[in-house]
Design a protein around this motif. Structure first.
Motif, PDB file in Angstrom:
ATOM      1  N   SER A 143       0.800  -1.269  -0.066  1.00  0.00           N
ATOM      2  CA  SER A 143       0.038  -0.083  -0.072  1.00  0.00           C
ATOM      3  C   SER A 143       0.966   1.293  -0.085  1.00  0.00           C
ATOM      4  O   SER A 143       1.902   1.062   0.392  1.00  0.00           O
ATOM      5  N   VAL A 144       0.389   2.309  -0.648  1.00  0.00           N
ATOM      6  CA  VAL A 144       1.031   3.329  -0.768  1.00  0.00           C
ATOM      7  C   VAL A 144       0.398   4.543  -0.256  1.00  0.00           C
ATOM      8  O   VAL A 144      -0.851   4.766  -0.472  1.00  0.00           O
ATOM      9  N   CYS A 145       0.945   5.741   0.459  1.00  0.00           N
ATOM     10  CA  CYS A 145       0.246   6.743   1.209  1.00  0.00           C
ATOM     11  C   CYS A 145      -0.399   6.310   2.239  1.00  0.00           C
ATOM     12  O   CYS A 145      -0.456   6.662   3.599  1.00  0.00           O
ATOM     13  N   GLU A 146      -1.539   5.242   2.089  1.00  0.00           N
ATOM     14  CA  GLU A 146      -2.405   4.842   3.130  1.00  0.00           C
ATOM     15  C   GLU A 146      -1.916   3.571   3.753  1.00  0.00           C
ATOM     16  O   GLU A 146      -1.193   2.841   3.303  1.00  0.00           O
ATOM     17  N   ARG A 147      -2.329   3.231   4.875  1.00  0.00           N
ATOM     18  CA  ARG A 147      -2.183   1.830   5.702  1.00  0.00           C
ATOM     19  C   ARG A 147      -3.372   1.132   5.557  1.00  0.00           C
ATOM     20  O   ARG A 147      -4.563   1.513   5.847  1.00  0.00           O
ATOM     21  N   ILE A 148      -3.319  -0.140   5.206  1.00  0.00           N
ATOM     22  CA  ILE A 148      -4.614  -1.006   5.393  1.00  0.00           C
ATOM     23  C   ILE A 148      -4.646  -1.597   6.958  1.00  0.00           C
ATOM     24  O   ILE A 148      -3.804  -2.186   7.523  1.00  0.00           O
ATOM     25  N   ALA A 149      -5.735  -1.201   7.448  1.00  0.00           N
ATOM     26  CA  ALA A 149      -5.856  -1.344   8.980  1.00  0.00           C
ATOM     27  C   ALA A 149      -6.055  -3.019   9.207  1.00  0.00           C
ATOM     28  O   ALA A 149      -6.541  -3.493   8.706  1.00  0.00           O
ATOM     29  N   ASN A 150      -5.163  -3.054  10.413  1.00  0.00           N
ATOM     30  CA  ASN A 150      -5.467  -4.557  10.981  1.00  0.00           C
ATOM     31  C   ASN A 150      -4.866  -5.728   9.704  1.00  0.00           C
ATOM     32  O   ASN A 150      -5.002  -6.908   9.973  1.00  0.00           O
ATOM     33  N   ARG A 151      -3.722  -5.272   9.005  1.00  0.00           N
ATOM     34  CA  ARG A 151      -3.212  -6.195   8.035  1.00  0.00           C
ATOM     35  C   ARG A 151      -1.714  -5.967   7.871  1.00  0.00           C
ATOM     36  O   ARG A 151      -1.102  -4.863   8.276  1.00  0.00           O
ATOM     37  N   LYS A 152      -1.052  -7.034   7.713  1.00  0.00           N
ATOM     38  CA  LYS A 152       0.525  -6.908   7.891  1.00  0.00           C
ATOM     39  C   LYS A 152       1.350  -6.586   6.411  1.00  0.00           C
ATOM     40  O   LYS A 152       2.248  -7.207   6.463  1.00  0.00           O
ATOM     41  N   TYR A 153       0.522  -6.154   5.487  1.00  0.00           N
ATOM     42  CA  TYR A 153       1.194  -5.718   4.121  1.00  0.00           C
ATOM     43  C   TYR A 153       2.135  -4.616   4.369  1.00  0.00           C
ATOM     44  O   TYR A 153       1.788  -3.737   5.191  1.00  0.00           O
ATOM     45  N   PRO A 154       3.317  -4.460   3.635  1.00  0.00           N
ATOM     46  CA  PRO A 154       4.161  -3.563   3.654  1.00  0.00           C
ATOM     47  C   PRO A 154       3.583  -2.097   3.008  1.00  0.00           C
ATOM     48  O   PRO A 154       2.965  -2.444   2.151  1.00  0.00           O
ATOM     49  N   PHE A 155       3.997  -1.095   3.675  1.00  0.00           N
ATOM     50  CA  PHE A 155       3.330   0.516   3.136  1.00  0.00           C
ATOM     51  C   PHE A 155       4.505   1.125   2.867  1.00  0.00           C
ATOM     52  O   PHE A 155       5.559   1.425   3.659  1.00  0.00           O
ATOM     53  N   ILE A 156       4.366   2.177   2.148  1.00  0.00           N
ATOM     54  CA  ILE A 156       5.254   3.345   1.621  1.00  0.00           C
ATOM     55  C   ILE A 156       4.248   4.357   1.989  1.00  0.00           C
ATOM     56  O   ILE A 156       3.158   4.789   1.526  1.00  0.00           O
ATOM     57  N   GLU A 157       4.945   5.336   2.999  1.00  0.00           N
ATOM     58  CA  GLU A 157       4.108   6.490   3.236  1.00  0.00           C
ATOM     59  C   GLU A 157       5.092   7.862   3.559  1.00  0.00           C
ATOM     60  O   GLU A 157       6.149   7.576   3.726  1.00  0.00           O
ATOM     61  N   LEU A 158       4.359   8.959   4.024  1.00  0.00           N
ATOM     62  CA  LEU A 158       5.096   9.994   4.426  1.00  0.00           C
ATOM     63  C   LEU A 158       4.720  10.213   6.110  1.00  0.00           C
ATOM     64  O   LEU A 158       3.842   9.284   6.498  1.00  0.00           O
TER      65      LEU A 158
END
Length: 334
Positions: A143-158
């Motif tokens: 996920s980019v920008c946002e986070r997916i709640a209660n999931r363990k996927y990696p994310f890229i954010e500010l």
């Protein structure tokens, strides 16, 4: 057609290294990867990805879910994804979901049915249906920008908390103490982080925040228009308004001016994202610059690691922001 041997000669590496770079870029050094990709471009080499996909069982395609293709900030992220994907021989399938779960489910199912190898989500929602949720845990997704709640996927954010603090400090330095906020989607982590950042600075400075000054609920220009109308109608209107993206700020600028207010003479307005048009508004918009293109590139690189079953060093990556001061913010009206 130029062959792989020509690429290896131009790059000064073996054909095996060229092949490894194109198939599994994470297995070679950045220096080698740059040399090979430069040689690929110079030679005009086009790998036979179709033959490769038959051998490996991979489609060499990814799906990118976008809540709104009209949003220029998302388009900059997609530019980064597209460029990185093209360099690695991947196709990008865009799904304009309009924030609708059924559309998300349909596009996300392409990964489950092997029509795509992975997925990049630009919204905060989990895109798989309840029936597919368990299987989806094994799917490469970033996920980019946002986070997916209660999931363990990696994310890229500010660092949205720090960025909103910077905006609040900027406006307080001009003497502002009555703040309005026109927010985006209230159920997202971005909303919580940005609001918390602003309120933390106000608390530190001994400035009370009136919750009636918090309006909005989407990232559309129309949200800025309606939010500006509401804030301007308050008994004591704010002297500064923080908008949660540039589209909102553009709508707010338009409406404040239509109501006869000057920006920043009567009211300062700030945005978030630094879309290209923000520098050409009247007045040019003070905003937070997000490295959207780099976020897109990095999202694809992380996704490719997951597709290749390579371990990730970390699941959260925070990219830097810059406060861009322009003429839409200035001293508070006395």
């Amino acid at each position: 057609m130029t062959n792989i041997k020509k690429v290896s000669e131009l790059a000064g590496v073996s054909t095996a290294t060229v092949s490894r770079t194109l198939k599994s870029p994470g297995l070679v050094t950045e220096k080698t990867r740059d040399k090979v990709m430069k040689a690929v471009k110079e030679a005009g080499y086009r790998p036979n990805w179709l033959a490769t996909s038959v051998k490996t069982g991979k489609s060499n395609s990814i799906v990118v879910l976008v809540p709104n293709l009209v949003n220029p900030f998302f388009m900059r992220i997609i530019e980064g994804i597209e460029q990185a994907a093209q360099e690695r021989g991947y196709s990008v399938l865009l799904g304009d979901t309009q924030g609708k779960s059924q559309r998300e489910n349909e596009y996300a199912s392409m990964v489950l049915t092997n029509r795509a190898d992975g997925l990049i989500q630009l919204d905060h929602s989990f895109p798989f249906s309840d029936n597919d949720a368990e299987l989806a845990e094994t799917i490469p997704m970033v996920s980019v920008c946002e986070r997916i709640a209660n999931r363990k996927y990696p994310f890229i954010e500010l660092d949205n908390y720090a960025a909103s603090r910077a905006l609040a400090h900027h406006l307080i330095s001009y003497g502002h103490s009555r703040f309005g906020i026109i927010a985006g989607q209230i159920e997202s982590q971005i909303y919580r982080d940005r609001l918390a950042g602003i309120k933390s600075v106000l608390h530190e400075e001994g400035i009370a925040f009136d919750d009636s000054m918090l309006v909005g609920g989407s990232y559309r220009i129309e949200t800025g228009v309606e939010g500006a109308r509401q804030l301007a109608g308050r008994e004591q209107p704010p002297t500064a308004v923080i908008c949660f993206n540039d589209d909102i700020a553009i709508g707010a600028l338009h409406e404040f001016k239509r109501l006869g207010l000057t920006v920043p003479g009567d009211i300062s307005v700030t945005g978030f994202d630094n879309v290209r048009v923000s520098a050409y508004m009247d007045p040019p918009l003070t905003t937070i610059d997000q490295p959207a293109y780099e976020m897109g590139r990095r999202a694809f690189e992380v996704l490719l690691q997951m597709i290749s079953r390579q371990p990730l060093n970390r699941t959260r990556e925070i990219l830097p922001f810059t406060l861009v001061e322009r003429q839409s913010s200035g001293p508070a009206k006395s």
